[in-house]
Scaffold this motif. Structure first.
Motif, PDB file in Angstrom:
ATOM      1  N   ILE A 175      30.344  30.062  53.422  1.00 44.71           N
ATOM      2  CA  ILE A 175      30.553  29.152  54.555  1.00 44.71           C
ATOM      3  C   ILE A 175      32.037  28.837  54.703  1.00 44.71           C
ATOM      4  O   ILE A 175      32.571  28.815  55.821  1.00 44.71           O
ATOM      5  N   GLU A 176      32.703  28.612  53.586  1.00 46.01           N
ATOM      6  CA  GLU A 176      34.154  28.394  53.617  1.00 46.01           C
ATOM      7  C   GLU A 176      34.863  29.606  54.220  1.00 46.01           C
ATOM      8  O   GLU A 176      35.784  29.458  55.042  1.00 46.01           O
ATOM      9  N   LEU A 177      34.431  30.797  53.831  1.00 52.38           N
ATOM     10  CA  LEU A 177      35.034  32.018  54.346  1.00 52.38           C
ATOM     11  C   LEU A 177      34.868  32.116  55.860  1.00 52.38           C
ATOM     12  O   LEU A 177      35.807  32.477  56.574  1.00 52.38           O
ATOM     13  N   LEU A 178      33.696  31.763  56.356  1.00 49.84           N
ATOM     14  CA  LEU A 178      33.436  31.802  57.795  1.00 49.84           C
ATOM     15  C   LEU A 178      34.293  30.783  58.546  1.00 49.84           C
ATOM     16  O   LEU A 178      34.891  31.103  59.581  1.00 49.84           O
ATOM     17  N   VAL A 179      34.389  29.584  58.017  1.00 49.10           N
ATOM     18  CA  VAL A 179      35.199  28.547  58.664  1.00 49.10           C
ATOM     19  C   VAL A 179      36.678  28.931  58.647  1.00 49.10           C
ATOM     20  O   VAL A 179      37.386  28.764  59.655  1.00 49.10           O
ATOM     21  N   LEU A 180      37.143  29.480  57.540  1.00 51.27           N
ATOM     22  CA  LEU A 180      38.540  29.895  57.454  1.00 51.27           C
ATOM     23  C   LEU A 180      38.841  31.081  58.367  1.00 51.27           C
ATOM     24  O   LEU A 180      39.949  31.197  58.900  1.00 51.27           O
ATOM     25  N   TYR A 181      37.849  31.966  58.587  1.00 53.12           N
ATOM     26  CA  TYR A 181      38.028  33.064  59.532  1.00 53.12           C
ATOM     27  C   TYR A 181      38.310  32.514  60.930  1.00 53.12           C
ATOM     28  O   TYR A 181      39.228  32.974  61.614  1.00 53.12           O
ATOM     29  N   PHE A 182      37.527  31.530  61.345  1.00 54.00           N
ATOM     30  CA  PHE A 182      37.744  30.955  62.670  1.00 54.00           C
ATOM     31  C   PHE A 182      39.039  30.137  62.728  1.00 54.00           C
ATOM     32  O   PHE A 182      39.697  30.106  63.772  1.00 54.00           O
ATOM     33  N   ALA A 183      39.420  29.512  61.630  1.00 51.39           N
ATOM     34  CA  ALA A 183      40.679  28.762  61.609  1.00 51.39           C
ATOM     35  C   ALA A 183      41.873  29.707  61.772  1.00 51.39           C
ATOM     36  O   ALA A 183      42.803  29.421  62.532  1.00 51.39           O
ATOM     37  N   VAL A 184      41.840  30.840  61.080  1.00 51.60           N
ATOM     38  CA  VAL A 184      42.913  31.829  61.232  1.00 51.60           C
ATOM     39  C   VAL A 184      42.897  32.388  62.653  1.00 51.60           C
ATOM     40  O   VAL A 184      43.956  32.626  63.251  1.00 51.60           O
ATOM     41  N   GLY A 185      41.713  32.581  63.219  1.00 55.19           N
ATOM     42  CA  GLY A 185      41.615  33.049  64.599  1.00 55.19           C
ATOM     43  C   GLY A 185      42.217  32.076  65.592  1.00 55.19           C
ATOM     44  O   GLY A 185      42.870  32.483  66.565  1.00 55.19           O
TER      45      GLY A 185
END
Length: 104
Positions: A48-58
């Motif tokens: 879940i952290e990985l998914l949230v960080l993916y969108f944050a970098v996006g």
């Protein structure tokens, strides 16, 4: 600033963010989840952290692109490719957390 510099900033930020969930026991490296010493963060929390960080970098990449000029529209193929690239960038952290042999 230079377009090439913005590209490298996004790549380095993505590599750091992709490995962040695997190198600590806190939520987003800021919020402590449990005070027990033997507690280990479960894999589903890391994903879940990985998914949230993916969108944050996006979002950061979108703002950098908007600062340069026109923002291009993205289709599902773009998100599929960048999501897979983000998972590839997370592989070193995954290996060090789960696949590395622990010596006793």
């Amino acid at each position: 600033m230079n377009v090439s510099l913005f590209s490298w900033v996004v790549i380095i930020l993505a590599a750091f963010a992709a490995n962040l969930p695997f190198f600590n026991q806190q939520l987003f490296a800021l919020v402590p989840l449990n005070k027990q010493a033997a507690w280990i963060k479960p894999i589903w929390v890391r994903l879940i952290e990985l998914l949230v960080l993916y969108f944050a970098v996006g979002i950061v990449a979108h703002f950098l692109e908007a600062g340069i000029g026109n923002v291009f529209s993205q289709t599902w193929e773009f998100y599929a490719i960048t999501g897979c690239l983000f998972l590839v960038l997370a592989y070193p952290g995954y290996v060090l957390r789960y696949l590395r042999k622990k010596h006793a």
